[in-house]
Design an enzyme around this catalytic site. Structure first.
Site, PDB file in Angstrom:
ATOM      1  N   ASN A  87       0.834  -1.196   0.000  1.00 17.48           N
ATOM      2  CA  ASN A  87       0.000   0.000   0.000  1.00 17.48           C
ATOM      3  C   ASN A  87       0.877   1.258   0.000  1.00 17.48           C
ATOM      4  O   ASN A  87       2.098   1.179  -0.048  1.00 17.48           O
ATOM      5  CB  ASN A  87      -0.942  -0.049   1.209  1.00 17.48           C
ATOM      6  N   HIS A 117      24.080   2.078  11.016  1.00 15.93           N
ATOM      7  CA  HIS A 117      25.329   2.812  11.215  1.00 15.93           C
ATOM      8  C   HIS A 117      25.921   2.464  12.576  1.00 15.93           C
ATOM      9  O   HIS A 117      25.206   2.015  13.479  1.00 15.93           O
ATOM     10  CB  HIS A 117      25.077   4.322  11.148  1.00 15.93           C
ATOM     11  N   ALA A 144      -0.039  -1.791   8.855  1.00 18.16           N
ATOM     12  CA  ALA A 144       0.228  -0.377   8.601  1.00 18.16           C
ATOM     13  C   ALA A 144       1.159   0.223   9.652  1.00 18.16           C
ATOM     14  O   ALA A 144       1.041  -0.039  10.847  1.00 18.16           O
ATOM     15  CB  ALA A 144      -1.086   0.399   8.588  1.00 18.16           C
ATOM     16  N   ALA A 162      -0.265  -3.739  13.198  1.00 16.55           N
ATOM     17  CA  ALA A 162      -0.014  -2.354  12.827  1.00 16.55           C
ATOM     18  C   ALA A 162       0.814  -1.632  13.893  1.00 16.55           C
ATOM     19  O   ALA A 162       0.616  -1.826  15.093  1.00 16.55           O
ATOM     20  CB  ALA A 162      -1.335  -1.623  12.620  1.00 16.55           C
ATOM     21  N   THR A 167      12.322  -5.959  15.730  1.00 20.56           N
ATOM     22  CA  THR A 167      13.757  -5.885  16.016  1.00 20.56           C
ATOM     23  C   THR A 167      14.441  -7.245  15.959  1.00 20.56           C
ATOM     24  O   THR A 167      15.662  -7.319  15.888  1.00 20.56           O
ATOM     25  CB  THR A 167      13.994  -5.282  17.407  1.00 20.56           C
ATOM     26  N   LYS A 168      13.642  -8.341  16.023  1.00 19.56           N
ATOM     27  CA  LYS A 168      14.186  -9.695  16.023  1.00 19.56           C
ATOM     28  C   LYS A 168      13.342 -10.583  15.112  1.00 19.56           C
ATOM     29  O   LYS A 168      12.217 -10.228  14.751  1.00 19.56           O
ATOM     30  CB  LYS A 168      14.185 -10.267  17.448  1.00 19.56           C
ATOM     31  N   ARG A 185       0.372 -15.084  19.580  1.00 22.32           N
ATOM     32  CA  ARG A 185      -0.197 -16.422  19.551  1.00 22.32           C
ATOM     33  C   ARG A 185       0.004 -16.999  18.162  1.00 22.32           C
ATOM     34  O   ARG A 185       0.233 -16.262  17.190  1.00 22.32           O
ATOM     35  CB  ARG A 185      -1.689 -16.405  19.892  1.00 22.32           C
TER      36      ARG A 185
END
Length: 206
Positions: A87, A117, A144, A162, A167-168, A185
Site C-alpha cells: 500500500n 550505522h 500499517a 499495525a 527488532t528480532k 499467539r
C-alpha cells in the site's frame, strides 16, 4: 578494483564502508530517477507501472503492485516474489538485499530497512555504514505503520500488527505485535473459520 566496485561489494558483506562516495551517489540516483517516474505515472496506467517495476527491482514476480508513492534507497537490491502488494508510502532502505516472498501484503506507511550505522559518533562522522539483509516469508502480512529493522527475518504466513517495530526474527504462522514486536499467539484453524473477534467466515469463502 575501483573504489566504487569495492564499496558496491561491501554493501552485502556486513562490513563497514563509506556510504557517501560521489560515485556511489551518482549510480544510486539512476535508480531514484526510475522510482520518480513510477510515482508520477497516471494511476490508470497499470501497464506502465507493471513495465517499470522490473527496471527498478532486482526481481519481480507476476502480479506484483506497489501503490505509488514509494521510496527506496536503491530499489535494485529488493526482490519481489509473485503477487506482492504494498500500500501507499512504502519505504525500502535497501542498501543490501531485501527479500519479499510470494503473496506478501504490506500495509501503508511501512518501512523496511536493511541499512544501519555504528553507534559511536566519531565513526558516523566518517560516513560509515553497514547493512544486514531482511527477509519476509511468503504469505506474510505486515500491518500499517510497521518498521522492520536490519537483519530481521519474518516467517511464512506471519502477521505483524499495525505499528510494530520488528527488532528480532519472527517465526512462521504467528500473530506478532508491539514495540518491540513480540509473538502473541499462533495462527490456526479458528482463524480460517472466524474473523474480527469471532464473526463467522461465510461458507462460500471456506
Amino acid at each position: 578494483m575501483t573504489e566504487l566496485e569495492k564499496n558496491m561489494q561491501l554493501l552485502h558483506t556486513g562490513d563497514l564502508y563509506v556510504c557517501n562516495s560521489p560515485e556511489m551517489f551518482r549510480l544510486q540516483m539512476e535508480y531514484r530517477s526510475l522510482i520518480r517516474q513510477y510515482n508520477q505515472m497516471d494511476p490508470r496506467d497499470m501497464d506502465g507501472h507493471a513495465a517499470l517495476l522490473p527496471r527498478i527491482f532486482a526481481e519481480v514476480g507476476e502480479g506484483c503492485f506497489i501503490e505509488p508513492p514509494f521510496n527506496a534507497n536503491w530499489g535494485c537490491f529488493t526482490h519481489l516474489g509473485r503477487n506482492v502488494y504494498a500500500n501507499f508510502n512504502l519505504t525500502l532502505t535497501d542498501d543490501t538485499h531485501i527479500y519479499i516472498g510470494d503473496d506478501v501484503m504490506i500495509g501503508p506507511n511501512v518501512t523496511i530497512t536493511a541499512a544501519t550505522h555504528p553507534l559511536h559518533p566519531a565513526l558516523r562522522r566518517k560516513g560509515l555504514q553497514y547493512n544486514k539483509p531482511v527477509t519476509i516469508g511468503a504469505g506474510a502480512w505486515v500491518g500499517a505503520g510497521s518498521i522492520i529493522l536490519p537483519g530481521v527475518s519474518i516467517g511464512e504466513n506471519a502477521v505483524i500488527g499495525a505499528g510494530s517495530i520488528v527488532t528480532k526474527d519472527i517465526p512462521a504462522g504467528v500473530l506478532a505485535v508491539g514495540s518491540p514486536c513480540r509473538v502473541v499467539r499462533p495462527i490456526g484453524e479458528e482463524d480460517r473459520l472466524a474473523y474480527d473477534h469471532g464473526r463467522p467466515v461465510p461458507r462460500e469463502f471456506l
